[in-house]
Scaffold this motif. Structure first.
Motif, PDB file in Angstrom:
ATOM      1  N   ASP A   1     -10.631  -7.288   0.287  1.00  0.00           N
ATOM      2  CA  ASP A   1      -9.489  -8.134   0.650  1.00  0.00           C
ATOM      3  C   ASP A   1      -8.162  -7.497   0.256  1.00  0.00           C
ATOM      4  OD1 ASP A   1     -11.113 -10.065   1.732  1.00  0.00           O
ATOM      5  OD2 ASP A   1     -11.164 -11.315  -0.079  1.00  0.00           O
ATOM      6  N   GLU A   2      -8.149  -6.718  -0.831  1.00  0.00           N
ATOM      7  CA  GLU A   2      -6.884  -6.144  -1.302  1.00  0.00           C
ATOM      8  C   GLU A   2      -6.298  -5.154  -0.285  1.00  0.00           C
ATOM      9  OE1 GLU A   2      -8.269  -2.538  -4.201  1.00  0.00           O
ATOM     10  OE2 GLU A   2      -8.460  -4.569  -4.994  1.00  0.00           O
ATOM     11  N   VAL A   3      -7.159  -4.549   0.530  1.00  0.00           N
ATOM     12  CA  VAL A   3      -6.668  -3.650   1.583  1.00  0.00           C
ATOM     13  C   VAL A   3      -5.892  -4.453   2.615  1.00  0.00           C
ATOM     14  CG1 VAL A   3      -7.318  -2.048   3.403  1.00  0.00           C
ATOM     15  CG2 VAL A   3      -8.565  -2.031   1.226  1.00  0.00           C
ATOM     16  N   LEU A   4      -6.489  -5.529   3.098  1.00  0.00           N
ATOM     17  CA  LEU A   4      -5.825  -6.369   4.089  1.00  0.00           C
ATOM     18  C   LEU A   4      -4.569  -7.020   3.519  1.00  0.00           C
ATOM     19  CD1 LEU A   4      -9.009  -8.059   5.594  1.00  0.00           C
ATOM     20  CD2 LEU A   4      -7.661  -6.217   6.616  1.00  0.00           C
ATOM     21  N   ASP A   5      -4.630  -7.429   2.244  1.00  0.00           N
ATOM     22  CA  ASP A   5      -3.457  -8.041   1.599  1.00  0.00           C
ATOM     23  C   ASP A   5      -2.287  -7.061   1.542  1.00  0.00           C
ATOM     24  OD1 ASP A   5      -4.905 -10.347   1.235  1.00  0.00           O
ATOM     25  OD2 ASP A   5      -5.392  -9.944  -0.872  1.00  0.00           O
ATOM     26  N   SER A   6      -2.584  -5.798   1.242  1.00  0.00           N
ATOM     27  CA  SER A   6      -1.541  -4.777   1.170  1.00  0.00           C
ATOM     28  C   SER A   6      -0.903  -4.567   2.541  1.00  0.00           C
ATOM     29  CB  SER A   6      -2.129  -3.461   0.653  1.00  0.00           C
ATOM     30  OG  SER A   6      -1.167  -2.428   0.684  1.00  0.00           O
ATOM     31  N   VAL A   7      -1.726  -4.502   3.580  1.00  0.00           N
ATOM     32  CA  VAL A   7      -1.189  -4.287   4.925  1.00  0.00           C
ATOM     33  C   VAL A   7      -0.362  -5.489   5.366  1.00  0.00           C
ATOM     34  CG1 VAL A   7      -1.748  -3.800   7.330  1.00  0.00           C
ATOM     35  CG2 VAL A   7      -3.129  -2.776   5.511  1.00  0.00           C
ATOM     36  N   ARG A   8      -0.841  -6.681   5.069  1.00  0.00           N
ATOM     37  CA  ARG A   8      -0.079  -7.889   5.429  1.00  0.00           C
ATOM     38  C   ARG A   8       1.279  -7.900   4.733  1.00  0.00           C
ATOM     39  NH1 ARG A   8      -5.341 -10.597   4.611  1.00  0.00           N
ATOM     40  NH2 ARG A   8      -6.204 -11.125   6.678  1.00  0.00           N
ATOM     41  N   LYS A   9       1.314  -7.432   3.492  1.00  0.00           N
ATOM     42  CA  LYS A   9       2.560  -7.430   2.722  1.00  0.00           C
ATOM     43  C   LYS A   9       3.546  -6.396   3.257  1.00  0.00           C
ATOM     44  CE  LYS A   9       2.632  -5.316  -1.183  1.00  0.00           C
ATOM     45  NZ  LYS A   9       2.378  -4.894  -2.577  1.00  0.00           N
ATOM     46  N   ASN A  10       3.070  -5.179   3.508  1.00  0.00           N
ATOM     47  CA  ASN A  10       3.961  -4.087   3.900  1.00  0.00           C
ATOM     48  C   ASN A  10       4.234  -4.025   5.400  1.00  0.00           C
ATOM     49  OD1 ASN A  10       4.263  -3.060   1.241  1.00  0.00           O
ATOM     50  ND2 ASN A  10       2.271  -2.060   1.390  1.00  0.00           N
ATOM     51  N   LYS A  11       3.368  -4.665   6.195  1.00  0.00           N
ATOM     52  CA  LYS A  11       3.519  -4.739   7.658  1.00  0.00           C
ATOM     53  C   LYS A  11       3.207  -3.435   8.376  1.00  0.00           C
ATOM     54  CE  LYS A  11       5.104  -8.959   7.175  1.00  0.00           C
ATOM     55  NZ  LYS A  11       4.177 -10.098   7.375  1.00  0.00           N
ATOM     56  N   VAL A  12       3.137  -2.324   7.656  1.00  0.00           N
ATOM     57  CA  VAL A  12       2.878  -1.019   8.261  1.00  0.00           C
ATOM     58  C   VAL A  12       1.864  -0.281   7.405  1.00  0.00           C
ATOM     59  CG1 VAL A  12       3.875   1.207   8.949  1.00  0.00           C
ATOM     60  CG2 VAL A  12       5.206  -0.888   9.235  1.00  0.00           C
ATOM     61  N   ALA A  13       0.904   0.389   8.055  1.00  0.00           N
ATOM     62  CA  ALA A  13      -0.092   1.176   7.327  1.00  0.00           C
ATOM     63  C   ALA A  13      -0.396   2.453   8.077  1.00  0.00           C
ATOM     64  CB  ALA A  13      -1.370   0.371   7.103  1.00  0.00           C
ATOM     65  N   LEU A  14      -0.727   3.488   7.312  1.00  0.00           N
ATOM     66  CA  LEU A  14      -1.263   4.729   7.857  1.00  0.00           C
ATOM     67  C   LEU A  14      -2.693   4.834   7.363  1.00  0.00           C
ATOM     68  CD1 LEU A  14      -0.576   7.387   9.426  1.00  0.00           C
ATOM     69  CD2 LEU A  14      -0.197   8.426   7.181  1.00  0.00           C
ATOM     70  N   LYS A  15      -3.644   4.990   8.299  1.00  0.00           N
ATOM     71  CA  LYS A  15      -5.061   4.954   7.927  1.00  0.00           C
ATOM     72  C   LYS A  15      -5.765   6.241   8.328  1.00  0.00           C
ATOM     73  CE  LYS A  15      -8.298   2.864  10.289  1.00  0.00           C
ATOM     74  NZ  LYS A  15      -9.298   3.982  10.269  1.00  0.00           N
ATOM     75  N   GLY A  16      -6.422   6.867   7.357  1.00  0.00           N
ATOM     76  CA  GLY A  16      -7.274   8.006   7.643  1.00  0.00           C
ATOM     77  C   GLY A  16      -8.588   7.544   8.247  1.00  0.00           C
ATOM     78  N   PRO A  17      -9.398   8.493   8.740  1.00  0.00           N
ATOM     79  CA  PRO A  17     -10.675   8.115   9.373  1.00  0.00           C
ATOM     80  C   PRO A  17     -11.658   7.528   8.369  1.00  0.00           C
ATOM     81  CG  PRO A  17     -10.510  10.494   9.123  1.00  0.00           C
ATOM     82  CD  PRO A  17      -9.164   9.941   8.779  1.00  0.00           C
ATOM     83  N   ILE A  18     -12.460   6.561   8.844  1.00  0.00           N
ATOM     84  CA  ILE A  18     -13.485   5.901   8.031  1.00  0.00           C
ATOM     85  C   ILE A  18     -14.802   5.961   8.777  1.00  0.00           C
ATOM     86  CG2 ILE A  18     -14.246   3.695   7.060  1.00  0.00           C
ATOM     87  CD1 ILE A  18     -11.320   3.012   6.562  1.00  0.00           C
ATOM     88  N   THR A  19     -15.860   6.352   8.094  1.00  0.00           N
ATOM     89  CA  THR A  19     -17.176   6.507   8.709  1.00  0.00           C
ATOM     90  C   THR A  19     -17.712   5.171   9.202  1.00  0.00           C
ATOM     91  OG1 THR A  19     -17.655   8.346   7.229  1.00  0.00           O
ATOM     92  CG2 THR A  19     -19.537   7.320   8.325  1.00  0.00           C
ATOM     93  N   THR A  20     -18.236   5.173  10.428  1.00  0.00           N
ATOM     94  CA  THR A  20     -18.959   4.019  10.955  1.00  0.00           C
ATOM     95  C   THR A  20     -20.411   4.436  11.170  1.00  0.00           C
ATOM     96  OG1 THR A  20     -17.011   3.135  12.096  1.00  0.00           O
ATOM     97  CG2 THR A  20     -19.167   2.372  12.840  1.00  0.00           C
ATOM     98  N   PRO A  21     -21.371   3.844  10.445  1.00  0.00           N
ATOM     99  CA  PRO A  21     -22.777   4.205  10.639  1.00  0.00           C
ATOM    100  C   PRO A  21     -23.239   3.885  12.060  1.00  0.00           C
ATOM    101  CG  PRO A  21     -22.477   2.893   8.647  1.00  0.00           C
ATOM    102  CD  PRO A  21     -21.197   2.822   9.409  1.00  0.00           C
TER     103      PRO A  21
END
Length: 331
Positions: free
Chosen positions: A52-72
């Motif tokens: 949840d803290e990831v989503l909370d941070s994005v909601r607060k800052n309104k902008v995010a840069l995201k690196g790739p994340i593995t999807t099984p």
């Protein structure tokens, strides 16, 4: 000072994310990065790849840069990328497709933008088994979601002085779901008489893009088609290592590379950071840092055209560090 959430990701994510931070800093943009981790690396600690803290941070800052994340594939947790888009209602997936001189491609003068609906369609994840030997996925198409993605495409075309919007569909077969999407696209097009509008059946669209990519400008389509056509576009311009992306909602935007996490080369200083860097360019334009965005894109173009410092996927043998330093030198 701009506040931006940084989600480094896993695999090569932390390496390319760090490279992008260095280039943006060298371009003179002051950003306060708030790091938030997601993916395989946090599963044991949080019991979920998306705390949840990831989503909370994005909601607060309104902008995010995201690196790739593995999807099984076939098992394990559902895509973190899809979850972020749905939970934050990032209904627009924006993927520019643009050739650069020196990129490993047979095509020239390709410059179009894919607008992919991000929240429904077959990617809604509504599926179940039917007995032991069959499975069913449900495709959802709504007027609201169709209307807002088509309007986003037309607004972009208007703002960026693009001349043509093409709706992509399979309404000849899926007459209700894709039929609704096409109906809405035609209705919205009437509100923008200064912009030309046409439509293409998705399989024909793939052929058209390989034969005549220079004839297209802004493409708008449902979720699954957008995923397929975006990667086709990456093939036209030299690969996923050159393809940026953005996920945009009414208030929040998350910028990410299109490529995967490449765990086989993680930590080996071999990854190409350009796709995430060009995503960072999109982010800087979103933040009204237009001058820095233009200078970084020009530096990337110079390095590609020179052809002396390229990573393996681009036909060279440079390291992540070397191509990052070459881009910074051009600044």
């Amino acid at each position: 000072m701009k506040n931006v959430t940084l989600i480094p990701g896993d695999g090569i994510g932390p390496e390319v994310s760090q490279a992008v931070q260095k280039v943006i800093e060298a371009a003179g943009v002051e950003i306060e990065w708030e790091e938030a981790n997601a993916g395989k690396g946090v599963m044991e600690e949080y019991g979920t790849p998306l705390p949840d803290e990831v989503l909370d941070s994005v909601r607060k800052n309104k902008v995010a840069l995201k690196g790739p994340i593995t999807t099984p594939v076939g098992s394990g947790f559902r895509s973190v990328n899809v979850a972020i888009r749905k939970k934050l209602d990032l209904y627009t997936n924006l993927r520019p497709v643009k050739t650069y001189e020196g990129a490993p491609t047979k095509f020239k003068d390709v410059d179009y933008v894919v607008f992919r609906e991000n929240t429904e369609g077959l990617y809604a994840g509504i599926e179940h088994k039917v007995g032991e030997d069959a499975a069913e996925s449900i495709k959802i198409t709504t007027r609201q979601a169709s209307e807002r993605i088509v309007k986003a495409a037309f607004e972009y075309a208007q703002r960026e002085n693009r001349k043509l919007v093409t709706a992509v569909h399979k309404a000849n077969i899926m007459k209700l779901s894709d039929g609704l999407f096409l109906e809405v696209a035609r209705e919205v097009a009437e509100e923008y008489p200064e912009i030309e509008f046409n439509d293409r059946i998705v399989d024909n669209m793939c052929m058209q893009l390989v034969q005549y990519p220079e004839e297209y400008d802004v493409l708008v389509m449902p979720n699954l088609y957008g995923d397929v056509i975006s990667d086709l576009g990456a093939g036209l311009i030299g690969g996923l290592g050159l393809t940026p992306g953005a996920n945009i909602g009414d208030e929040i935007a998350v910028f990410e590379a299109v490529h995967g996490s490449a765990p086989d080369i993680a930590g080996e200083n071999k990854a190409n950071p350009i796709a995430l860097l060009l995503s960072g360019v999109l982010m800087l334009r979103h933040l009204k840092e237009t001058d820095a965005a233009d200078r970084i894109e020009a530096a990337v173009a110079d390095v590609l055209a020179e052809g002396q410092t390229l990573t393996g996927d681009l036909g060279g043998n440079a390291t992540t560090t070397e191509i990052t330093e070459a881009i910074i030198d051009r600044l």
